[in-house]
Motif scaffolding. Structure first.
Motif, mmCIF file in Angstrom:
data_model
loop_
_atom_site.group_PDB
_atom_site.id
_atom_site.type_symbol
_atom_site.label_atom_id
_atom_site.label_comp_id
_atom_site.label_asym_id
_atom_site.label_seq_id
_atom_site.Cartn_x
_atom_site.Cartn_y
_atom_site.Cartn_z
ATOM 1 N N TYR A 114 -64.408 -59.418 -30.031
ATOM 2 C CA TYR A 114 -65.646 -59.158 -30.740
ATOM 3 C C TYR A 114 -65.577 -59.707 -32.152
ATOM 4 C CZ TYR A 114 -63.162 -55.277 -32.997
ATOM 5 O OH TYR A 114 -62.283 -54.524 -33.711
ATOM 6 N N SER A 115 -66.714 -59.984 -32.733
ATOM 7 C CA SER A 115 -66.850 -60.394 -34.118
ATOM 8 C C SER A 115 -68.210 -59.883 -34.584
ATOM 9 C CB SER A 115 -66.772 -61.913 -34.262
ATOM 10 O OG SER A 115 -66.895 -62.272 -35.618
ATOM 11 N N ILE B 29 -68.790 -50.072 -34.377
ATOM 12 C CA ILE B 29 -68.154 -51.059 -33.507
ATOM 13 C C ILE B 29 -67.892 -50.360 -32.178
ATOM 14 C CG2 ILE B 29 -66.194 -52.604 -33.187
ATOM 15 C CD1 ILE B 29 -65.936 -52.690 -36.227
ATOM 16 N N SER B 30 -68.795 -50.557 -31.240
ATOM 17 C CA SER B 30 -68.724 -49.835 -29.968
ATOM 18 C C SER B 30 -67.508 -50.248 -29.140
ATOM 19 C CB SER B 30 -70.004 -50.050 -29.166
ATOM 20 O OG SER B 30 -70.195 -51.425 -28.922
ATOM 21 N N GLN B 31 -67.028 -51.482 -29.277
ATOM 22 C CA GLN B 31 -65.891 -51.948 -28.489
ATOM 23 C C GLN B 31 -64.618 -51.147 -28.758
ATOM 24 O OE1 GLN B 31 -67.971 -53.811 -30.236
ATOM 25 N NE2 GLN B 31 -68.460 -55.719 -29.182
ATOM 26 N N THR B 32 -64.469 -50.624 -29.969
ATOM 27 C CA THR B 32 -63.248 -49.900 -30.328
ATOM 28 C C THR B 32 -63.503 -48.437 -30.684
ATOM 29 O OG1 THR B 32 -63.461 -50.561 -32.636
ATOM 30 C CG2 THR B 32 -62.143 -51.992 -31.201
ATOM 31 N N ASN B 33 -64.756 -47.998 -30.550
ATOM 32 C CA ASN B 33 -65.118 -46.625 -30.877
ATOM 33 C C ASN B 33 -64.767 -46.288 -32.331
ATOM 34 O OD1 ASN B 33 -66.343 -44.215 -30.236
ATOM 35 N ND2 ASN B 33 -64.494 -43.293 -29.425
ATOM 36 N N THR B 34 -65.071 -47.226 -33.223
ATOM 37 C CA THR B 34 -64.852 -47.028 -34.656
ATOM 38 C C THR B 34 -66.151 -47.294 -35.402
ATOM 39 O OG1 THR B 34 -64.157 -49.317 -34.976
ATOM 40 C CG2 THR B 34 -62.411 -47.711 -34.610
ATOM 41 N N GLU B 35 -66.174 -46.891 -36.665
ATOM 42 C CA GLU B 35 -67.318 -47.158 -37.523
ATOM 43 C C GLU B 35 -66.789 -47.584 -38.885
ATOM 44 O OE1 GLU B 35 -71.209 -44.911 -39.428
ATOM 45 O OE2 GLU B 35 -69.853 -43.804 -38.140
ATOM 46 N N ILE B 36 -67.392 -48.623 -39.441
ATOM 47 C CA ILE B 36 -67.012 -49.100 -40.768
ATOM 48 C C ILE B 36 -68.194 -48.862 -41.690
ATOM 49 C CG2 ILE B 36 -66.359 -51.101 -42.153
ATOM 50 C CD1 ILE B 36 -65.066 -52.253 -39.637
ATOM 51 N N PHE B 37 -67.951 -48.126 -42.774
ATOM 52 C CA PHE B 37 -68.985 -47.857 -43.763
ATOM 53 C C PHE B 37 -68.605 -48.595 -45.036
ATOM 54 C CE2 PHE B 37 -70.866 -45.618 -47.306
ATOM 55 C CZ PHE B 37 -72.186 -45.486 -46.887
ATOM 56 N N ILE B 38 -69.539 -49.388 -45.561
ATOM 57 C CA ILE B 38 -69.282 -50.150 -46.784
ATOM 58 C C ILE B 38 -70.210 -49.652 -47.879
ATOM 59 C CG2 ILE B 38 -69.368 -52.432 -47.846
ATOM 60 C CD1 ILE B 38 -68.606 -53.581 -45.147
ATOM 61 N N LEU C 103 -48.982 -48.948 -29.927
ATOM 62 C CA LEU C 103 -49.641 -50.009 -29.170
ATOM 63 C C LEU C 103 -51.102 -49.707 -28.876
ATOM 64 C CD1 LEU C 103 -46.832 -50.951 -26.630
ATOM 65 C CD2 LEU C 103 -47.711 -52.348 -28.496
ATOM 66 N N GLU C 104 -51.415 -48.448 -28.539
ATOM 67 C CA GLU C 104 -52.806 -48.110 -28.209
ATOM 68 C C GLU C 104 -53.722 -48.211 -29.429
ATOM 69 O OE1 GLU C 104 -50.373 -44.425 -28.919
ATOM 70 O OE2 GLU C 104 -50.198 -46.070 -27.506
ATOM 71 N N LEU C 105 -53.178 -48.013 -30.641
ATOM 72 C CA LEU C 105 -53.987 -48.132 -31.856
ATOM 73 C C LEU C 105 -54.160 -49.591 -32.268
ATOM 74 C CD1 LEU C 105 -55.529 -46.784 -34.148
ATOM 75 C CD2 LEU C 105 -53.364 -46.487 -35.353
ATOM 76 N N ARG C 106 -53.183 -50.438 -31.988
ATOM 77 C CA ARG C 106 -53.253 -51.854 -32.376
ATOM 78 C C ARG C 106 -54.497 -52.531 -31.809
ATOM 79 N NH1 ARG C 106 -46.946 -53.830 -31.757
ATOM 80 N NH2 ARG C 106 -46.111 -52.001 -32.817
ATOM 81 N N ALA C 107 -54.842 -52.205 -30.584
ATOM 82 C CA ALA C 107 -56.013 -52.821 -29.945
ATOM 83 C C ALA C 107 -57.316 -52.334 -30.569
ATOM 84 C CB ALA C 107 -56.006 -52.522 -28.454
ATOM 85 N N ARG C 108 -57.300 -51.174 -31.196
ATOM 86 C CA ARG C 108 -58.509 -50.593 -31.792
ATOM 87 C C ARG C 108 -58.693 -50.960 -33.258
ATOM 88 N NH1 ARG C 108 -59.026 -44.528 -31.317
ATOM 89 N NH2 ARG C 108 -61.111 -45.070 -32.006
ATOM 90 N N LEU C 109 -57.683 -51.524 -33.897
ATOM 91 C CA LEU C 109 -57.780 -51.821 -35.324
ATOM 92 C C LEU C 109 -58.759 -52.966 -35.580
ATOM 93 C CD1 LEU C 109 -54.105 -51.706 -36.626
ATOM 94 C CD2 LEU C 109 -55.922 -50.052 -37.021
ATOM 95 N N PRO C 110 -59.800 -52.727 -36.384
ATOM 96 C CA PRO C 110 -60.684 -53.834 -36.747
ATOM 97 C C PRO C 110 -60.023 -54.680 -37.834
ATOM 98 C CG PRO C 110 -61.454 -51.804 -37.751
ATOM 99 C CD PRO C 110 -60.265 -51.444 -36.906
ATOM 100 N N ILE C 111 -60.099 -55.983 -37.699
ATOM 101 C CA ILE C 111 -59.564 -56.909 -38.693
ATOM 102 C C ILE C 111 -60.735 -57.282 -39.607
ATOM 103 C CG2 ILE C 111 -58.332 -59.081 -39.050
ATOM 104 C CD1 ILE C 111 -56.821 -57.042 -37.266
ATOM 105 N N ILE C 112 -60.657 -56.933 -40.895
ATOM 106 C CA ILE C 112 -61.727 -57.212 -41.856
ATOM 107 C C ILE C 112 -61.467 -58.603 -42.440
ATOM 108 C CG2 ILE C 112 -62.958 -56.401 -43.897
ATOM 109 C CD1 ILE C 112 -62.888 -54.305 -41.655
ATOM 110 N N ILE D 266 -63.127 -46.658 -42.821
ATOM 111 C CA ILE D 266 -62.992 -46.931 -41.397
ATOM 112 C C ILE D 266 -62.747 -45.610 -40.690
ATOM 113 C CG2 ILE D 266 -61.696 -48.209 -39.653
ATOM 114 C CD1 ILE D 266 -60.962 -50.077 -42.182
ATOM 115 N N TYR D 267 -63.671 -45.252 -39.837
ATOM 116 C CA TYR D 267 -63.610 -43.982 -39.083
ATOM 117 C C TYR D 267 -63.202 -44.277 -37.641
ATOM 118 C CZ TYR D 267 -66.372 -42.177 -42.961
ATOM 119 O OH TYR D 267 -66.819 -41.835 -44.213
ATOM 120 N N PHE D 268 -62.177 -43.606 -37.175
ATOM 121 C CA PHE D 268 -61.735 -43.725 -35.784
ATOM 122 C C PHE D 268 -62.200 -42.484 -35.033
ATOM 123 C CE2 PHE D 268 -58.888 -46.379 -38.182
ATOM 124 C CZ PHE D 268 -58.739 -47.487 -37.380
ATOM 125 N N ASN D 269 -63.023 -42.665 -34.021
ATOM 126 C CA ASN D 269 -63.525 -41.519 -33.238
ATOM 127 C C ASN D 269 -62.608 -41.222 -32.072
ATOM 128 O OD1 ASN D 269 -65.783 -41.385 -34.909
ATOM 129 N ND2 ASN D 269 -66.825 -42.913 -33.698
#
Length: 123
Positions: A1-2, A12-21, A79-88, A120-123
């Protein structure tokens, strides 16, 4: 995703996270449920976007360029968190990776007028 990031909420629905700026004055970490990064907004080149990890990713931090894979191992990110980390990223490359690193020269003090807070919120 990008996904292009704008001011406010960016789910970011792909990783179940939300980024607030937002600016650093709005930065509240209630119950410590967010990772907050403070970035110097004047040094951002182009538009901000979040993306998934790619093979060969690297970031310049502490005066050295290191592979993201190596940094994730050094920081003992599960390992399970690495796939969920968004790269800014910006147009110069990787800007920040939560729990891992911020590109050299991009960090800002939260009390600076140019500080931009990235939650960055991880749900």
């Amino acid at each position: 995703y990008s996904i292009a990031l704008c001011e406010g909420s960016n789910p970011i629905s792909q990783t179940n996270t939300e980024i607030f700026i937002g600016n650093s004055q709005n930065a509240k970490n209630v119950y410590k449920k967010a990772i907050i990064l403070y970035i110097d907004s004047a040094k951002i080149n182009g538009e901000l976007f979040a993306r998934s990890r790619k093979p060969g990713d690297s970031i310049r931090t502490r005066g050295m360029t290191k592979s993201l894979k190596k940094l994730l191992c050094e920081k003992k990110i599960p390992l399970e968190l690495r796939a969920r980390l968004p790269i800014i990223c910006d147009s110069d490359g990787i800007l920040a990776v939560p729990f891992v690193a911020v590109r050299d020269g991009m960090s800002a003090d939260q009390n600076s007028d140019r500080a931009m807070a990235i939650h960055i919120y991880f749900n």
